[in-house]
Structures are given as structure tokens and as C-alpha cells.
Scaffold this motif. Structure first.
Motif, short mmCIF file in Angstrom:
data_model
loop_
_atom_site.label_atom_id
_atom_site.label_comp_id
_atom_site.label_asym_id
_atom_site.label_seq_id
_atom_site.Cartn_x
_atom_site.Cartn_y
_atom_site.Cartn_z
N UNK A 158 0.79 -1.24 0.00
CA UNK A 158 0.00 0.00 0.00
C UNK A 158 0.82 1.29 0.00
N UNK A 159 1.90 1.36 0.74
CA UNK A 159 2.69 2.60 0.78
C UNK A 159 3.28 2.93 -0.59
N UNK A 160 3.75 1.92 -1.30
CA UNK A 160 4.30 2.16 -2.65
C UNK A 160 3.20 2.61 -3.61
N UNK A 161 2.03 2.01 -3.50
CA UNK A 161 0.91 2.40 -4.36
C UNK A 161 0.49 3.83 -4.02
N UNK A 162 0.45 4.16 -2.73
CA UNK A 162 0.12 5.53 -2.30
C UNK A 162 1.09 6.54 -2.92
N UNK A 163 2.38 6.22 -2.82
CA UNK A 163 3.39 7.12 -3.39
C UNK A 163 3.17 7.30 -4.89
N UNK A 164 2.76 6.25 -5.57
CA UNK A 164 2.51 6.31 -7.00
C UNK A 164 1.28 7.18 -7.32
N UNK A 165 0.15 6.96 -6.63
CA UNK A 165 -1.09 7.66 -6.99
C UNK A 165 -1.08 9.12 -6.57
N UNK A 166 -0.26 9.50 -5.61
CA UNK A 166 -0.21 10.90 -5.18
C UNK A 166 0.90 11.69 -5.88
N UNK A 167 1.69 11.02 -6.69
CA UNK A 167 2.78 11.68 -7.42
C UNK A 167 2.33 12.03 -8.84
N UNK A 168 3.05 12.93 -9.51
CA UNK A 168 2.74 13.23 -10.91
C UNK A 168 2.78 11.96 -11.75
N UNK A 169 1.84 11.88 -12.70
CA UNK A 169 1.84 10.77 -13.64
C UNK A 169 0.64 9.85 -13.53
N UNK A 170 0.07 9.66 -12.36
CA UNK A 170 -1.08 8.76 -12.24
C UNK A 170 -2.39 9.50 -12.49
N UNK A 171 -2.66 10.54 -11.72
CA UNK A 171 -3.90 11.31 -11.87
C UNK A 171 -3.78 12.39 -12.95
N UNK A 199 -7.80 8.32 -0.05
CA UNK A 199 -7.73 9.71 -0.46
C UNK A 199 -9.04 10.06 -1.14
N UNK A 200 -9.70 11.11 -0.66
CA UNK A 200 -10.94 11.58 -1.25
C UNK A 200 -10.75 13.06 -1.58
N UNK A 201 -11.04 13.42 -2.82
CA UNK A 201 -10.92 14.82 -3.23
C UNK A 201 -12.00 15.17 -4.23
N UNK A 238 -16.56 16.86 -9.61
CA UNK A 238 -16.80 15.46 -9.29
C UNK A 238 -15.97 15.08 -8.08
N UNK A 239 -16.42 14.06 -7.38
CA UNK A 239 -15.78 13.55 -6.16
C UNK A 239 -15.04 12.27 -6.51
N UNK A 240 -13.77 12.19 -6.13
CA UNK A 240 -12.94 11.03 -6.44
C UNK A 240 -12.50 10.38 -5.13
N UNK A 241 -12.71 9.07 -5.04
CA UNK A 241 -12.25 8.29 -3.88
C UNK A 241 -11.23 7.27 -4.36
N UNK A 242 -10.07 7.26 -3.73
CA UNK A 242 -9.06 6.24 -3.95
C UNK A 242 -8.91 5.45 -2.66
N UNK A 243 -9.15 4.15 -2.72
CA UNK A 243 -9.05 3.31 -1.54
C UNK A 243 -8.00 2.23 -1.80
N UNK A 244 -7.06 2.08 -0.88
CA UNK A 244 -5.99 1.09 -1.01
C UNK A 244 -6.15 0.06 0.10
N UNK A 245 -6.15 -1.23 -0.27
CA UNK A 245 -6.26 -2.30 0.72
C UNK A 245 -5.27 -3.40 0.37
N UNK A 246 -4.53 -3.89 1.38
CA UNK A 246 -3.67 -5.04 1.11
C UNK A 246 -4.53 -6.22 0.66
#
Length: 129
Positions: free
Chosen positions: A15-28, A64-66, A76-84
């Protein structure tokens, strides 16, 4: 009625690696600026233009919800949920839900509790009769 898009991905990373990916430039978006706290500002820049918004909820490596919108478009409302993923060791299930609830909800600015340095106001959802 709510317009909504849902996606789910199983990623071969914790999850931490995925978090770092989705909150960094390039994913969203190509360029991303996030103040990762409730009420914090959010900005997303692509070749298609800019989207701006604010953070509703942030739990590092979990959720992360924004809200975001481009000029002249409804938000629009976006929810990102990460689960092992228990059945796939070391993998994370990423759920993405984007909804445009504005046909049934009125968005108004209200003070957000605990905002420290971020945007002091954000949308509040009020059901229409």
C-alpha cells in the motif's frame, strides 16, 4: 441521480508504494500538487488543461478523497481506496470511484474543521427536496 465510474486494480506492490505512485505526478495527471490534509488544495495539470479542487479526506496509504473540476465544468468527487490483498502477498487492491452527485446535491462552501493552512472552505453536501 448520480453519474459514477468505478475501477479496481490489483497492483503488485504494498500500500505505501501504491500511495506514493497515486499521489505523485503521472497517475492522476502529468503534474500534481496536493496538500494532503482535509481542506487542502489540489491541482492537476495535463495536456488537456487544469483541474483544481480540494482534499476531503486523507489517510496515508489507505484512502484519499478529493473534489476536482475544470473551469466551466461541474465538480466530481474522487475516492481512492488502497487495501492489502490477503490472497496475493505483497499486492494492493486500488479502488477508484469518481462520482458527479451534483444533480441530487447542492454544493456550498462551509468552513472545514481542523484546516491548518489549507483552504478554509470546501463543499458541503445538502440533499435537495
Amino acid at each position: 441521480m448520480t453519474d459514477q465510474i468505478e475501477r479496481e486494480l490489483l497492483l503488485p506492490a504494498p500500500p505505501q508504494q501504491v500511495w506514493d505512485l497515486v499521489t505523485a505526478p503521472g497517475f492522476l495527471a502529468e503534474d500534481v500538487e496536493l496538500d494532503l490534509e482535509p481542506g487542502g488544495d489540489a491541482r492537476f495539470v495535463d495536456g488537456d488543461g487544469d483541474r483544481t479542487g480540494w482534499i476531503e479526506e486523507c489517510v496515508e496509504a489507505e484512502r484519499l478523497v478529493f473534489w476536482w473540476s475544470a473551469d466551466g465544468e461541474p465538480a466530481s468527487r474522487v475516492e481512492l481506496t488502497l487495501e492489502p490483498e490477503p490472497e496475493a502477498d505483497g499486492c494492493t487492491r486500488l479502488r477508484v470511484l469518481e462520482a458527479r452527485p451534483l444533480e441530487v446535491l447542492d454544493i456550498t462552501g462551509i468552513p472545514l474543521p481542523g484546516t491548518g493552512g489549507g483552504a478554509p472552505h470546501g463543499p458541503s453536501m445538502l440533499a435537495l427536496a
